[in-house]
Scaffold this active site. Structure first.
Site, PDB file in Angstrom:
ATOM      1  N   GLU A 125      -9.948   5.234  -0.067  1.00 54.79           N
ATOM      2  CA  GLU A 125      -8.947   4.658  -0.973  1.00 54.79           C
ATOM      3  C   GLU A 125      -8.742   5.487  -2.241  1.00 54.79           C
ATOM      4  O   GLU A 125      -9.006   5.024  -3.356  1.00 54.79           O
ATOM      5  CB  GLU A 125      -9.297   3.211  -1.323  1.00 54.79           C
TER       6      GLU A 125
ATOM      7  N   GLU B 222      -9.113  -1.291   7.605  1.00 58.01           N
ATOM      8  CA  GLU B 222      -9.891  -2.408   7.073  1.00 58.01           C
ATOM      9  C   GLU B 222      -9.025  -3.659   7.042  1.00 58.01           C
ATOM     10  O   GLU B 222      -7.818  -3.593   6.806  1.00 58.01           O
ATOM     11  CB  GLU B 222     -10.316  -2.161   5.619  1.00 58.01           C
TER      12      GLU B 222
HETATM   13  C1  GLA Z   1     -11.520  -1.790  -0.052  1.00 58.43           C
HETATM   14  C2  GLA Z   1     -12.629  -0.776   0.146  1.00 58.43           C
HETATM   15  C3  GLA Z   1     -13.844  -1.336   0.807  1.00 58.43           C
HETATM   16  C4  GLA Z   1     -14.152  -2.727   0.304  1.00 58.43           C
HETATM   17  C5  GLA Z   1     -12.950  -3.598   0.488  1.00 58.43           C
HETATM   18  C6  GLA Z   1     -13.180  -5.024   0.090  1.00 58.43           C
HETATM   19  O1  GLA Z   1     -10.589  -1.809   0.928  1.00 58.43           O
HETATM   20  O2  GLA Z   1     -12.196   0.355   0.860  1.00 58.43           O
HETATM   21  O3  GLA Z   1     -14.927  -0.470   0.565  1.00 58.43           O
HETATM   22  O4  GLA Z   1     -14.514  -2.653  -1.038  1.00 58.43           O
HETATM   23  O5  GLA Z   1     -11.913  -3.098  -0.303  1.00 58.43           O
HETATM   24  O6  GLA Z   1     -12.045  -5.810   0.328  1.00 58.43           O
END
Ligand code: GLA
Ligand code: ZN
Length: 682
Positions: free
Chosen positions: A155, A312
């Site tokens: 991210e 995710e």
């Molecule tokens: C992001 C991060 C993860 C985690 C999620 C929690 O997407 O990439 O490491 O912290 O948020 O929702």
């Protein structure tokens, strides 16, 4: 092999982020994980995302023994690995010894060690340290049979304002403009005597301390930050890729992300993936969040025009929203199948096992603190795993969009920065969603593109609020319509060029001819304020009705366009609110205000019917969506019920139900939050 297959297998993968580095002191838990993964039908995991401190506990001292052990175990159990580079968070030793790696805020404060994604992406030291650890990882694992992809960092986001970044920003500007004269013109810097006479006078924007009124500067700093982050990511890719050029690379994107222009960023990736965390049960209108999420899935697919990965999502709740609502029964399956419907070929959750401590200990995960899968969530994840195993044929198939929505990030930056006509909020995403939603609820496939993308393959292009016209976009819209395309534009379009300089000679600038209107003024409405808009049989028998406009009202004069609806309030009563211009073989519509849902329903129905766009639902059913993916020989139809009531959908023809493994025809009833995946030959 189908080149569209993300991981080279005809399979919809199922998995999660796996953080075994948190559990190295608990061998019995690590032992259990693999059996549980098999039970859950997990066949892919992302690992190593935040593992730097465990991989290089001291500068230059590496320990790969635990990662060797984990990767071997995963491999032995047939679980594929997406291996992350650990640059998303730094070990403390690094920050202490090399403070230049710390990010500087807009207020010129150097951040302390801690958290994640808060480094300077320009810092040569940081780049070097990342290169060292990445080289070690690539040397060791690039040919491991379990490893199917690289996951670069995690991210990427945010801006750095440190002295190193200021220098890099100036270099970027020199390359972009060549001379200060050109830069001064593009930034209109004579205003308030802001003329630059030396490159070193240029500083990144700072709302509290310095410059933020030069819109060209703000815009270019965002462009620079995109370029700088891409350059950093590219350096990571260039380190790992040579070890095995066949291993694809990606980095995880986020929801309608603001900091960087993903249409640029996606160019350096082999496939896109994103982290999706919608607030499923917070909104009263379940369709709203479903189509908002669908629009984001479509963006991720459109970035590279091929299947993407849901990197995710949460299987139950997040812990960082104001309300941590649980997904209701069925919703995990429904939301994941929605991603597949829009082009995802791998469905991964965050995370495998809830962290025992620290800030994500209450974030949803497949394995809760209780330690087994016999939970409400665990049982649904298992069920989903079983379903995805039956969808192998869907992998690598396409979504065939005949319609496109233009949602342009650089335009969004410029819109927000404009200072007028509505600093209280322009609701750009919501206006885009207004139109997208009408297509979505009819089961019309949509690509979400930006102004740089080709238009010619579509029959319909809807482009709300294209305030900024970049490059040759205006010319390409003209050609598109001339050749028979249908184009929809709205208020606050064609106002500035790509330097954020207003078009001279009448708005909507380069769109004036194709839209056949002159946009003289724009009125701003208060929150909740509405204006009446009417259409009658003389104007348009099809759009006949009375509607409400809100947000902004462009006051336009038709030149070659015909008026289809008019304002019916205020001093602009009688002026055009909706126009249509016949141009070449096509048509270009202009909607001068944010019109209500009853208008949008009529308007989009007319467009879809008129162009005979493929619809997966013969008529909209509240709360229900239908989307299809196609192979050369088959159609895969995904139907989802986002509402809390059972819904019945009439099927045209005979289908095979891939979830329940039986044939289906006639009426199909979906339970609350229920979903169906059906196939039929083409
Ligand atoms: C992001 C991060 C993860 C985690 C999620 C929690 O997407 O990439 O490491 O912290 O948020 O929702
Ligand atoms: Zn920096």
């Amino acid at each position: 092999m189908n080149p569209q297959l993300v991981f080279g297998e005809s399979k919809i993968f199922h998995g999660c982020d796996y953080n075994p580095e948190q559990w190295l002191d608990y061998p019995e838990i690590l032992e259990k994980d693999l059996a549980l993964m098999q039970e859950a039908g997990c066949n892919i995991v992302s690992i190593g995302i935040f593992s730097w401190a465990k991989l290089e506990p001291e500068e230059g001292k590496f320990d790969f023994s635990w990662l060797d052990m984990i990767i071997e175990k995963l491999h032995a159990h047939g679980v594929k690995v997406i291996l992350a580079t650990p640059s998303g968070a730094r070990p403390a030793w690094l920050d202490l010894k090399y403070p230049e790696v710390l990010r500087m805020t807009e207020d010129r404060q150097t951040r302390l060690h801690g958290h994640r994604q808060n480094h300077c992406l320009t810092s040569p030291v940081y780049r070097e340290k990342v290169k060292i650890i990445n080289t070690k990882l690539a040397e060791r694992y690039a040919h491991h049979p379990a490893v199917v992809s690289w996951h670069i960092s995690n991210e990427f986001g945010g801006y750095c304002h440190c002295p190193l970044c200021q220098k890099a920003f100036r270099r970027f500007l020199k390359e972009r403009y060549g001379t200060l004269e050109k830069l001064n013109h593009a930034w209109w810097s004579t205003f308030w005597s802001h003329t630059y006479t030396d490159w070193d006078q240029i500083e990144s924007p700072s709302k509290n301390l310095g410059e933020w009124c030069v819109h060209g500067l703000n815009l270019d700093f965002r462009r620079f930050s995109t370029a700088q982050c891409m350059d950093f990511c590219k350096a990571e890719i260039d380190t790992v890729k040579p070890f095995n050029p066949d291993l694809p690379v990606t980095t995880n994107f986020m929801e309608f992300f603001y900091d960087y222009d993903y249409f640029e960023f996606a160019k350096i990736l082999d496939y896109t993936c994103w982290d999706s965390y919608p607030e499923w049960h917070v909104y009263e209108d379940p369709e709203y969040i479903a189509s908002y999420t669908a629009m984001n899935h479509d963006l991720m697919r459109s970035l590279k025009q091929k299947p993407f990965v849901l990197m995710e999502h949460t299987v139950s709740c997040t812990n960082w929203r104001p309300l941590s609502r649980l997904k209701k029964p069925g919703m995990e399956k429904l939301s994941c199948l929605q991603a597949v419907a829009h082009g995802a070929d791998s469905i991964q959750g965050f995370q495998w096992r809830k962290s025992r401590g620290s800030s994500e200990k209450f974030h949803g995960a497949i394995i809760d603190h209780v330690g087994h899968l016999n939970t409400r969530v665990g049982r649904e994840v298992k069920e989903l795993g079983g379903i995805l195993q039956r969808l192998g044929e869907v992998a690598g198939t396409e979504v065939r969009a005949q319609a496109a929505l233009v949602l342009d990030t650089q335009n969004r930056w410029a819109l927000d920065d404009a200072q007028g006509p509505r600093n209280a909020g322009l609701h750009y995403l919501e206006v885009c969603l207004d139109y997208y939603h009408e297509l979505w609820r009819r089961g019309v496939a949509v690509d979400v593109i930006d102004e740089t993308c080709p238009l010619d393959k579509y029959k319909l292009v809807i482009a709300p609020m294209t305030y900024m016209i970049r490059g040759d976009y205006g010319q390409r819209v003209e050609n598109f319509v001339k050749n028979g395309g249908v184009y929809v534009s709205t208020f606050w379009s064609g106002i500035v060029d790509e330097n954020d300089l207003c078009f001279l000679g009448g708005f909507p600038g380069p769109l004036r001819q194709v839209l056949g209107i002159w946009d003289e003024e724009i009125e701003c409405l208060d929150e909740g304020e509405q204006v009446k808009v009417i259409s009658d049989t003389a104007l348009s028998p099809e759009l006949w009705g009375s509607y409400q406009g809100s947000l902004l009202c462009a006051l336009v004069h038709p030149e070659s366009a015909q008026t289809l609806a008019q304002y019916d309030s205020d001093f602009y009563r009688g002026m055009s609110a909706v126009t249509r211009n016949i141009y070449g073989m096509g048509r270009a519509y202009y909607v001068a205000t944010r019109l209500d849902r009853s208008f949008l329903d009529n308007f989009v129905r007319i467009l879809v019917d008129g162009l005979d766009l493929t619809r997966e639902l013969s008529h909209p059913i509240a709360g229900v969506s239908a989307m299809a993916r196609y192979s050369d020989t088959k159609k895969f139809l995904f139907i989802g019920n986002y509402s809390a009531e059972a819904k019945t959908v009439g099927l045209k023809g005979e289908y095979y139900d891939l979830i329940n493994e039986q044939t289906r025809s006639g009426n199909l009833t979906l339970m609350p939050y229920g979903s169906a995946v059906l196939s039929c030959p083409l």
